[in-house]
Scaffold this motif. Structure first.
Motif, PDB file in Angstrom:
ATOM      1  N   ILE A   2      -7.274  29.820  19.694  1.00  0.00           N
ATOM      2  CA  ILE A   2      -7.501  28.692  20.603  1.00  0.00           C
ATOM      3  C   ILE A   2      -7.056  27.461  19.822  1.00  0.00           C
ATOM      4  O   ILE A   2      -7.674  27.105  18.815  1.00  0.00           O
ATOM      5  CB  ILE A   2      -8.987  28.593  21.013  1.00  0.00           C
ATOM      6  CG1 ILE A   2      -9.401  29.878  21.741  1.00  0.00           C
ATOM      7  CG2 ILE A   2      -9.203  27.362  21.901  1.00  0.00           C
ATOM      8  CD1 ILE A   2     -10.817  29.862  22.253  1.00  0.00           C
ATOM      9  N   GLY A   3      -5.966  26.846  20.263  1.00  0.00           N
ATOM     10  CA  GLY A   3      -5.386  25.718  19.538  1.00  0.00           C
ATOM     11  C   GLY A   3      -4.259  26.204  18.640  1.00  0.00           C
ATOM     12  O   GLY A   3      -4.472  27.073  17.785  1.00  0.00           O
ATOM     13  N   GLY A   5      -1.906  23.947  16.931  1.00  0.00           N
ATOM     14  CA  GLY A   5      -1.309  22.740  16.368  1.00  0.00           C
ATOM     15  C   GLY A   5      -0.944  22.973  14.916  1.00  0.00           C
ATOM     16  O   GLY A   5      -0.425  24.038  14.548  1.00  0.00           O
ATOM     17  N   VAL A  29      -4.250  30.171  23.364  1.00  0.00           N
ATOM     18  CA  VAL A  29      -4.697  29.271  24.429  1.00  0.00           C
ATOM     19  C   VAL A  29      -4.487  27.854  23.917  1.00  0.00           C
ATOM     20  O   VAL A  29      -5.066  27.472  22.893  1.00  0.00           O
ATOM     21  CB  VAL A  29      -6.197  29.489  24.748  1.00  0.00           C
ATOM     22  CG1 VAL A  29      -6.684  28.460  25.771  1.00  0.00           C
ATOM     23  CG2 VAL A  29      -6.442  30.902  25.248  1.00  0.00           C
ATOM     24  N   ALA A  32      -0.987  22.496  25.290  1.00  0.00           N
ATOM     25  CA  ALA A  32       0.330  21.987  24.885  1.00  0.00           C
ATOM     26  C   ALA A  32       1.390  23.083  24.990  1.00  0.00           C
ATOM     27  O   ALA A  32       2.593  22.794  24.891  1.00  0.00           O
ATOM     28  CB  ALA A  32       0.255  21.450  23.458  1.00  0.00           C
ATOM     29  N   ALA A  56      -8.817  24.156  17.586  1.00  0.00           N
ATOM     30  CA  ALA A  56      -8.454  23.261  18.700  1.00  0.00           C
ATOM     31  C   ALA A  56      -9.199  21.942  18.666  1.00  0.00           C
ATOM     32  O   ALA A  56      -8.815  21.008  19.366  1.00  0.00           O
ATOM     33  CB  ALA A  56      -8.721  23.965  20.026  1.00  0.00           C
ATOM     34  N   VAL A  78     -12.751  26.776  12.820  1.00  0.00           N
ATOM     35  CA  VAL A  78     -12.085  25.882  11.869  1.00  0.00           C
ATOM     36  C   VAL A  78     -12.668  24.466  11.995  1.00  0.00           C
ATOM     37  O   VAL A  78     -12.812  23.759  11.008  1.00  0.00           O
ATOM     38  CB  VAL A  78     -10.558  25.879  12.109  1.00  0.00           C
ATOM     39  CG1 VAL A  78      -9.868  24.935  11.143  1.00  0.00           C
ATOM     40  CG2 VAL A  78     -10.000  27.287  11.946  1.00  0.00           C
ATOM     41  N   SER A  79     -13.036  24.047  13.220  1.00  0.00           N
ATOM     42  CA  SER A  79     -13.600  22.707  13.430  1.00  0.00           C
ATOM     43  C   SER A  79     -15.083  22.689  13.041  1.00  0.00           C
ATOM     44  O   SER A  79     -15.975  22.421  13.871  1.00  0.00           O
ATOM     45  CB  SER A  79     -13.416  22.281  14.888  1.00  0.00           C
ATOM     46  OG  SER A  79     -12.057  22.293  15.228  1.00  0.00           O
ATOM     47  N   VAL A  80     -15.334  22.959  11.755  1.00  0.00           N
ATOM     48  CA  VAL A  80     -16.707  23.126  11.257  1.00  0.00           C
ATOM     49  C   VAL A  80     -17.521  21.833  11.435  1.00  0.00           C
ATOM     50  O   VAL A  80     -18.742  21.872  11.580  1.00  0.00           O
ATOM     51  CB  VAL A  80     -16.655  23.555   9.765  1.00  0.00           C
ATOM     52  CG1 VAL A  80     -18.044  23.717   9.179  1.00  0.00           C
ATOM     53  CG2 VAL A  80     -15.886  24.854   9.626  1.00  0.00           C
ATOM     54  N   SER A 103     -14.594  29.044   8.719  1.00  0.00           N
ATOM     55  CA  SER A 103     -13.491  29.004   7.762  1.00  0.00           C
ATOM     56  C   SER A 103     -13.856  28.077   6.606  1.00  0.00           C
ATOM     57  O   SER A 103     -14.437  27.011   6.823  1.00  0.00           O
ATOM     58  CB  SER A 103     -12.221  28.483   8.445  1.00  0.00           C
ATOM     59  OG  SER A 103     -11.226  28.278   7.472  1.00  0.00           O
ATOM     60  N   ASN A 175     -15.052  17.858   8.622  1.00  0.00           N
ATOM     61  CA  ASN A 175     -15.175  19.307   8.406  1.00  0.00           C
ATOM     62  C   ASN A 175     -15.670  19.651   7.007  1.00  0.00           C
ATOM     63  O   ASN A 175     -16.534  20.501   6.840  1.00  0.00           O
ATOM     64  CB  ASN A 175     -13.818  19.961   8.663  1.00  0.00           C
ATOM     65  CG  ASN A 175     -13.360  19.708  10.074  1.00  0.00           C
ATOM     66  OD1 ASN A 175     -13.931  20.224  11.012  1.00  0.00           O
ATOM     67  ND2 ASN A 175     -12.345  18.866  10.226  1.00  0.00           N
ATOM     68  N   SER A 231      -5.171  16.729   8.552  1.00  0.00           N
ATOM     69  CA  SER A 231      -5.465  18.091   8.083  1.00  0.00           C
ATOM     70  C   SER A 231      -4.609  18.386   6.857  1.00  0.00           C
ATOM     71  O   SER A 231      -3.549  17.790   6.689  1.00  0.00           O
ATOM     72  CB  SER A 231      -5.154  19.130   9.169  1.00  0.00           C
ATOM     73  OG  SER A 231      -6.020  18.992  10.261  1.00  0.00           O
ATOM     74  N   VAL A 235      -4.942  24.627   4.867  1.00  0.00           N
ATOM     75  CA  VAL A 235      -6.007  25.142   5.755  1.00  0.00           C
ATOM     76  C   VAL A 235      -5.595  26.409   6.515  1.00  0.00           C
ATOM     77  O   VAL A 235      -6.356  27.382   6.537  1.00  0.00           O
ATOM     78  CB  VAL A 235      -6.517  24.039   6.711  1.00  0.00           C
ATOM     79  CG1 VAL A 235      -7.543  24.592   7.683  1.00  0.00           C
ATOM     80  CG2 VAL A 235      -7.112  22.887   5.908  1.00  0.00           C
TER      81      VAL A 235
HETATM   82  N1  LIG Z   1     -12.472  23.313   8.162  1.00  0.00           N
HETATM   83  C1  LIG Z   1     -11.634  22.462   7.587  1.00  0.00           C
HETATM   84  O1  LIG Z   1     -11.634  22.270   6.362  1.00  0.00           O
HETATM   85  C2  LIG Z   1     -10.630  21.725   8.436  1.00  0.00           C
HETATM   86  C3  LIG Z   1      -9.588  21.049   7.796  1.00  0.00           C
HETATM   87  C4  LIG Z   1      -8.671  20.347   8.587  1.00  0.00           C
HETATM   88  C5  LIG Z   1      -8.832  20.301   9.967  1.00  0.00           C
HETATM   89  N2  LIG Z   1      -9.875  20.949  10.559  1.00  0.00           N
HETATM   90  C6  LIG Z   1     -10.082  20.894  12.019  1.00  0.00           C
HETATM   91  O2  LIG Z   1      -9.280  21.883  12.645  1.00  0.00           O
HETATM   92  C7  LIG Z   1      -8.984  21.472  13.983  1.00  0.00           C
HETATM   93  C8  LIG Z   1      -7.483  21.619  14.260  1.00  0.00           C
HETATM   94  O3  LIG Z   1      -6.759  20.759  13.401  1.00  0.00           O
HETATM   95  P1  LIG Z   1      -5.171  20.600  13.526  1.00  0.00           P
HETATM   96  O4  LIG Z   1      -4.738  19.774  12.371  1.00  0.00           O
HETATM   97  O5  LIG Z   1      -4.525  21.924  13.748  1.00  0.00           O
HETATM   98  O6  LIG Z   1      -5.074  19.703  14.863  1.00  0.00           O
HETATM   99  P2  LIG Z   1      -3.801  19.499  15.815  1.00  0.00           P
HETATM  100  O7  LIG Z   1      -4.094  18.273  16.589  1.00  0.00           O
HETATM  101  O8  LIG Z   1      -2.525  19.591  15.042  1.00  0.00           O
HETATM  102  O9  LIG Z   1      -3.844  20.765  16.802  1.00  0.00           O
HETATM  103  C9  LIG Z   1      -4.863  20.981  17.742  1.00  0.00           C
HETATM  104  C10 LIG Z   1      -4.263  21.833  18.892  1.00  0.00           C
HETATM  105  O10 LIG Z   1      -5.341  22.217  19.772  1.00  0.00           O
HETATM  106  C11 LIG Z   1      -4.903  22.056  21.110  1.00  0.00           C
HETATM  107  N3  LIG Z   1      -6.088  21.872  21.957  1.00  0.00           N
HETATM  108  C12 LIG Z   1      -6.804  20.745  22.174  1.00  0.00           C
HETATM  109  N4  LIG Z   1      -7.837  20.991  23.014  1.00  0.00           N
HETATM  110  C13 LIG Z   1      -7.760  22.307  23.333  1.00  0.00           C
HETATM  111  C14 LIG Z   1      -8.544  23.153  24.147  1.00  0.00           C
HETATM  112  N5  LIG Z   1      -9.623  22.704  24.815  1.00  0.00           N
HETATM  113  N6  LIG Z   1      -8.195  24.454  24.245  1.00  0.00           N
HETATM  114  C15 LIG Z   1      -7.107  24.925  23.583  1.00  0.00           C
HETATM  115  N7  LIG Z   1      -6.331  24.173  22.789  1.00  0.00           N
HETATM  116  C16 LIG Z   1      -6.656  22.871  22.664  1.00  0.00           C
HETATM  117  C17 LIG Z   1      -3.951  20.861  21.088  1.00  0.00           C
HETATM  118  O11 LIG Z   1      -3.050  20.903  22.183  1.00  0.00           O
HETATM  119  C18 LIG Z   1      -3.247  21.053  19.740  1.00  0.00           C
HETATM  120  O12 LIG Z   1      -2.056  21.834  19.859  1.00  0.00           O
HETATM  121  C19 LIG Z   1      -9.493  20.013  14.107  1.00  0.00           C
HETATM  122  O13 LIG Z   1     -10.776  20.022  14.726  1.00  0.00           O
HETATM  123  C20 LIG Z   1      -9.638  19.585  12.665  1.00  0.00           C
HETATM  124  O14 LIG Z   1     -10.615  18.570  12.509  1.00  0.00           O
HETATM  125  C21 LIG Z   1     -10.755  21.670   9.816  1.00  0.00           C
END
Ligand SMILES: NC(=O)c1ccc[n+]([C@@H]2O[C@H](COP(=O)([O-])OP(=O)(O)OC[C@H]3O[C@@H](n4cnc5c(N)ncnc54)[C@H](O)[C@@H]3O)[C@@H](O)[C@H]2O)c1
Length: 254
Positions: A2-3, A5, A29, A32, A56, A78-80, A103, A175, A231, A235
């Motif tokens: 899910i997500g 990006g 899912v 985008a 996501a 991942v979105s801890v 994660s 996170n 990010s 990760v």
């Molecule tokens: N655990 C960690 O150490 C850590 C480190 C970095 C980032 N993160 C978190 O990981 C998450 C993803 O980061 P990223 O850099 O890949 O972000 P990103 O913005 O590059 O990608 C997010 C993707 O999710 C999609 N998305 C948004 N809402 C959605 C939904 N409801 N259903 C499905 N897809 C959806 C978007 O279209 C986008 O493609 C963020 O919440 C970020 O804060 C965690």
């Protein structure tokens, strides 16, 4: 996934390309709709996956996490940072039969913090995050503060205080603080700080902990993702390591 990006896209393509033994990509899912990946509906994803990986964002985790677990699918989060919300954490923990996995994401040392806190409560934990100043501009900042941040020539400490307050103010930097608080088993013992540095090529996290088990200091310096600089590039590889450990457990640090 899910997500798909900066993080999810790298994970999905690595799974699609067969780089993780025992794991295959069933679908992605993402509104985008990345053209080179098999985009499916959430229902299709749930009917064809053993493990769902959320990459996501906090809102998406709150919206679909309980449904994934209730469907009996395991969920790797991942979105801890979203778990700073105790009510969401409780909801996810009780939503099973699916199992909840977190994660380690951008940082390490969580296993040792957890062991030390298990021996006896930690007395003081700090996490100081330094990022490129321009990447720390927040929607709540007044225009002059945002502009100062974009043009500052010196490092600026933007906030220091209880980890829960800092994660609420800087959700994309939340996170790591949430991961430290969850490993320590106590949000109230963790102080977080966010520092904006115009010269910070790497994102750094300095984590310290004190308690009866000992004294700890971890310094992590990660290269930001070129696509989503809030990010770190490492990760998705932490996520792939977790998937590999779940798919085919061999010699695994837990
Ligand atoms: N655990 C960690 O150490 C850590 C480190 C970095 C980032 N993160 C978190 O990981 C998450 C993803 O980061 P990223 O850099 O890949 O972000 P990103 O913005 O590059 O990608 C997010 C993707 O999710 C999609 N998305 C948004 N809402 C959605 C939904 N409801 N259903 C499905 N897809 C959806 C978007 O279209 C986008 O493609 C963020 O919440 C970020 O804060 C965690």
């Amino acid at each position: 996934m899910i997500g798909a990006g900066a993080i999810g896209g790298v994970v999905a393509r690595a799974l699609r390309d067969g780089t993780v033994p025992g794991a295959t990509l069933s679908g992605v899912v993402d509104p985008a709709g990345p053209a080179d990946l098999p985009v499916v509906s959430l229902d299709e994803l749930l009917s064809t996956s053993d493990l769902v990986v959320e990459a996501a964002g906090q809102r998406a985790l709150a919206e679909v996490g309980p449904q994934v677990l209730a469907a009996g699918r395991d969920l790797l989060v991942v979105s801890v940072g979203a778990l700073a919300d105790d009510a969401l954490l409780a909801k996810l923990l009780s939503a099973g039969p699916g199992e909840l996995h977190l994660s380690t994401g951008a940082i390490g040392g969580l296993d040792l913090l957890r062991a030390a806190a298990r021996m006896a409560p930690l007395s003081r934990v700090t996490i100081e995050t330094t990022k490129l100043a321009a990447n720390l501009v927040q929607p709540w900042m007044p225009a002059d503060q945002a502009e100062r941040l974009r043009t500052t020539a010196e490092p600026v400490e933007l906030m220091r205080g209880p980890a829960r307050e800092v994660t609420a103010a800087f959700p994309k930097s939340a996170n790591v603080a949430a991961s430290v608080a969850l490993a320590a088993g106590d949000w109230d013992v963790v102080e977080a700080a966010v520092i904006a540095d115009p010269a910070a090529e790497l994102t750094s996290h300095v984590i310290t902990a004190e308690g009866p088990a000992g004294s700890y200091r971890f310094e992590i310096r990660n290269r930001p993702s070129p696509r989503t600089p809030t990010s770190s590039e490492v990760v998705p590889h932490a996520v792939l390591g977790a998937i590999a450990a779940l798919a085919e457990p061999r010699v695994v640090f837990r």
